[in-house]
Design an enzyme around this catalytic site. Structure first.
Site, PDB file in Angstrom:
ATOM      1  N   ASP A 154       0.848  -1.200   0.000  1.00  0.00           N
ATOM      2  CA  ASP A 154       0.000   0.000   0.000  1.00  0.00           C
ATOM      3  C   ASP A 154       0.881   1.247   0.000  1.00  0.00           C
ATOM      4  O   ASP A 154       1.555   1.549   0.975  1.00  0.00           O
ATOM      5  CB  ASP A 154      -0.886   0.005   1.253  1.00  0.00           C
ATOM      6  CG  ASP A 154      -1.874   1.166   1.237  1.00  0.00           C
ATOM      7  OD1 ASP A 154      -2.986   0.972   0.692  1.00  0.00           O
ATOM      8  OD2 ASP A 154      -1.523   2.257   1.731  1.00  0.00           O
TER       9      ASP A 154
ATOM     10  N   TYR B  60       3.259   9.750  -0.594  1.00  0.00           N
ATOM     11  CA  TYR B  60       4.389   9.188   0.156  1.00  0.00           C
ATOM     12  C   TYR B  60       5.724   9.370  -0.580  1.00  0.00           C
ATOM     13  O   TYR B  60       6.781   9.137   0.005  1.00  0.00           O
ATOM     14  CB  TYR B  60       4.176   7.693   0.457  1.00  0.00           C
ATOM     15  CG  TYR B  60       2.887   7.314   1.135  1.00  0.00           C
ATOM     16  CD1 TYR B  60       2.070   8.271   1.747  1.00  0.00           C
ATOM     17  CD2 TYR B  60       2.447   5.993   1.175  1.00  0.00           C
ATOM     18  CE1 TYR B  60       0.870   7.916   2.360  1.00  0.00           C
ATOM     19  CE2 TYR B  60       1.257   5.634   1.795  1.00  0.00           C
ATOM     20  CZ  TYR B  60       0.471   6.608   2.373  1.00  0.00           C
ATOM     21  OH  TYR B  60      -0.719   6.238   2.972  1.00  0.00           O
TER      22      TYR B  60
HETATM   23  N1  LIG Z   1      -5.193   6.542   3.606  1.00  0.00           N
HETATM   24  C1  LIG Z   1      -4.625   7.254   4.544  1.00  0.00           C
HETATM   25  O1  LIG Z   1      -4.961   8.438   4.737  1.00  0.00           O
HETATM   26  C2  LIG Z   1      -3.579   6.621   5.391  1.00  0.00           C
HETATM   27  C3  LIG Z   1      -3.092   7.272   6.537  1.00  0.00           C
HETATM   28  C4  LIG Z   1      -2.126   6.631   7.321  1.00  0.00           C
HETATM   29  C5  LIG Z   1      -1.660   5.369   6.944  1.00  0.00           C
HETATM   30  N2  LIG Z   1      -2.124   4.782   5.814  1.00  0.00           N
HETATM   31  C6  LIG Z   1      -1.641   3.433   5.378  1.00  0.00           C
HETATM   32  O2  LIG Z   1      -1.675   2.535   6.492  1.00  0.00           O
HETATM   33  C7  LIG Z   1      -0.372   1.994   6.688  1.00  0.00           C
HETATM   34  C8  LIG Z   1      -0.141   1.670   8.147  1.00  0.00           C
HETATM   35  O3  LIG Z   1      -0.364   2.817   8.968  1.00  0.00           O
HETATM   36  P1  LIG Z   1       0.806   3.644   9.679  1.00  0.00           P
HETATM   37  O4  LIG Z   1       2.064   3.488   8.907  1.00  0.00           O
HETATM   38  O5  LIG Z   1       0.298   5.025   9.866  1.00  0.00           O
HETATM   39  O6  LIG Z   1       0.890   3.037  11.138  1.00  0.00           O
HETATM   40  P2  LIG Z   1       0.933   1.580  11.803  1.00  0.00           P
HETATM   41  O7  LIG Z   1       1.152   0.521  10.788  1.00  0.00           O
HETATM   42  O8  LIG Z   1      -0.254   1.510  12.703  1.00  0.00           O
HETATM   43  O9  LIG Z   1       2.221   1.720  12.749  1.00  0.00           O
HETATM   44  C9  LIG Z   1       3.510   1.899  12.226  1.00  0.00           C
HETATM   45  C10 LIG Z   1       4.464   2.204  13.401  1.00  0.00           C
HETATM   46  O10 LIG Z   1       4.465   1.124  14.336  1.00  0.00           O
HETATM   47  C11 LIG Z   1       5.769   0.578  14.447  1.00  0.00           C
HETATM   48  N3  LIG Z   1       5.607  -0.887  14.445  1.00  0.00           N
HETATM   49  C12 LIG Z   1       5.219  -1.663  13.401  1.00  0.00           C
HETATM   50  N4  LIG Z   1       5.147  -2.957  13.745  1.00  0.00           N
HETATM   51  C13 LIG Z   1       5.473  -3.015  15.052  1.00  0.00           C
HETATM   52  C14 LIG Z   1       5.596  -4.078  15.980  1.00  0.00           C
HETATM   53  N5  LIG Z   1       5.351  -5.341  15.619  1.00  0.00           N
HETATM   54  N6  LIG Z   1       5.969  -3.789  17.255  1.00  0.00           N
HETATM   55  C15 LIG Z   1       6.219  -2.510  17.618  1.00  0.00           C
HETATM   56  N7  LIG Z   1       6.112  -1.449  16.788  1.00  0.00           N
HETATM   57  C16 LIG Z   1       5.767  -1.704  15.507  1.00  0.00           C
HETATM   58  C17 LIG Z   1       6.561   1.083  13.255  1.00  0.00           C
HETATM   59  O11 LIG Z   1       7.915   1.271  13.612  1.00  0.00           O
HETATM   60  P3  LIG Z   1       9.189   0.904  12.662  1.00  0.00           P
HETATM   61  O12 LIG Z   1       8.831   1.223  11.251  1.00  0.00           O
HETATM   62  O13 LIG Z   1      10.256   1.802  13.211  1.00  0.00           O
HETATM   63  O14 LIG Z   1       9.484  -0.550  12.885  1.00  0.00           O
HETATM   64  C18 LIG Z   1       5.893   2.428  12.998  1.00  0.00           C
HETATM   65  O15 LIG Z   1       6.413   3.410  13.871  1.00  0.00           O
HETATM   66  C19 LIG Z   1       0.540   3.093   6.136  1.00  0.00           C
HETATM   67  O16 LIG Z   1       1.871   2.644   5.914  1.00  0.00           O
HETATM   68  C20 LIG Z   1      -0.200   3.466   4.874  1.00  0.00           C
HETATM   69  O17 LIG Z   1       0.013   2.482   3.872  1.00  0.00           O
HETATM   70  C21 LIG Z   1      -3.078   5.382   5.040  1.00  0.00           C
END
Ligand SMILES: NC(=O)c1ccc[n+]([C@@H]2O[C@H](COP(=O)([O-])OP(=O)(O)OC[C@H]3O[C@@H](n4cnc5c(N)ncnc54)[C@H](OP(=O)(O)O)[C@@H]3O)[C@@H](O)[C@H]2O)c1
Length: 282
Positions: free
Chosen positions: A46, A51
């Site tokens: 995704d 990004y």
């Molecule tokens: N459509 C939209 O408006 C929108 C908005 C936000 C996000 N998104 C999508 O959703 C995806 C996921 O959301 P997100 O990136 O905001 O947040 P998330 O996946 O909820 O959390 C990511 C964070 O958690 C940490 N993390 C990941 N796995 C972990 C684990 N097993 N244990 C401890 N910490 C962990 C990562 O750290 P490290 O990377 O340092 O390991 C990073 O800081 C995004 O990448 C994007 O594709 C879409």
């Protein structure tokens, strides 16, 4: 061999329920992170124009040696390009950056109801063209509220295949999710672990200890059992692997309900409110 189930979409296509998100992965690190995810077994990435790392996504997939058809790619229209001609140019550029002639799913990233005279309908009609010409196998929206979805239902011919919304234990986004369920729109949960905020929660921690899993695995498993599509982001190889190991345990209905009980309503949002969000990246 992948253990990830697929979710059927309303246009006849199907999407892997677990993927890999690349929000906030710096462009120069993206190919490496995507390569790691593909080695672990993820087959759904995704990304978004916003990004600035679509090129890295494409590079990571090509370097993996996997056939393009084996990886489900989503990207999203950036906020500056809602005018149909801009959307057409931006979509061409997305395909160029990814180095592919189609995406599996293309989304309007934000509805921006306070910009463009609130006209996301003509933007959606541009996405319908991309679907018709086959360059987007499926089309959908992100951050659309119920009234935005209702407008598309009344004024256009295509029901979005997905709505990608903020959703995690502290923010169930229940009204939007329920609308999707009633109207055949699959829910994708962004920030599924609330960017780490839910990982120290006492209820989640207790369930993690009981099931001998990490708190991240418990929350991601909770999403899967509720039928949402998720794509946690990580640049840390151990976490990329950990977040994929979700298919050899199950939460009880009671534990699913206890995690649902953590909902804080609007207070639980960590991202912007789609009714007001109006940021256009420079
Ligand atoms: N459509 C939209 O408006 C929108 C908005 C936000 C996000 N998104 C999508 O959703 C995806 C996921 O959301 P997100 O990136 O905001 O947040 P998330 O996946 O909820 O959390 C990511 C964070 O958690 C940490 N993390 C990941 N796995 C972990 C684990 N097993 N244990 C401890 N910490 C962990 C990562 O750290 P490290 O990377 O340092 O390991 C990073 O800081 C995004 O990448 C994007 O594709 C879409």
């Amino acid at each position: 061999m992948s253990t990830v189930p697929t979710v059927p979409l309303n246009d006849g296509n199907a999407i892997p329920q677990l993927g890999f998100g690349v929000f906030q992965i710096p462009p120069a690190q993206t190919a490496e992170a995507v390569g790691e995810a593909l080695r672990v077994g993820y087959r759904h990435i995704d990304t978004a124009e916003m990004y600035r790392n679509e090129q890295g996504v494409g590079e990571g997939i090509r370097a993996s040696g996997l056939d393009r058809s084996k990886v489900f790619i989503t990207s999203k229209l950036n906020n500056g390009y809602h005018e149909p001609d801009d959307a057409r140019r931006a979509f061409d550029e997305t395909l160029r950056q990814l180095g592919t002639d189609y995406v599996d799913l293309f989304l309007i990233h934000w509805p921006l109801p306070t910009l463009y005279d609130g006209d996301f309908v003509s933007t959606w009609k541009a996405l319908e063209e991309f679907k018709q010409d086959g360059r987007a196998r499926s089309i959908g929206v992100s951050n659309f509220q119920v009234d935005h979805l209702e407008r598309l239902a009344h004024e256009t011919d295509t029901v979005p295949a997905v709505n990608q919304i903020e959703l995690h234990p502290y923010f169930l986004n229940q009204e939007v999710r329920a609308y999707g369920e009633e109207h055949g729109i699959a829910t994708e949960a962004w920030s599924p672990i609330a960017q780490g905020e839910v990982l120290d929660d006492p209820t989640v921690t207790e369930i993690a200890e009981k099931t001998e899993r990490s708190t991240a695995q418990v929350v991601l498993r909770w999403h899967l059992q509720r039928g949402s599509i998720v794509f946690p982001k990580s640049v840390t190889p151990e976490r990329i692997k950990e977040n994929f190991e979700l298919f050899d345990f199950e939460l009880s209905d009671d534990d699913v309900g206890r995690i649902e009980g953590l909902d804080r309503g609007e207070e639980g949002r960590i991202g912007p409110n789609p009714d007001r969000f109006a940021h256009v990246p420079a």
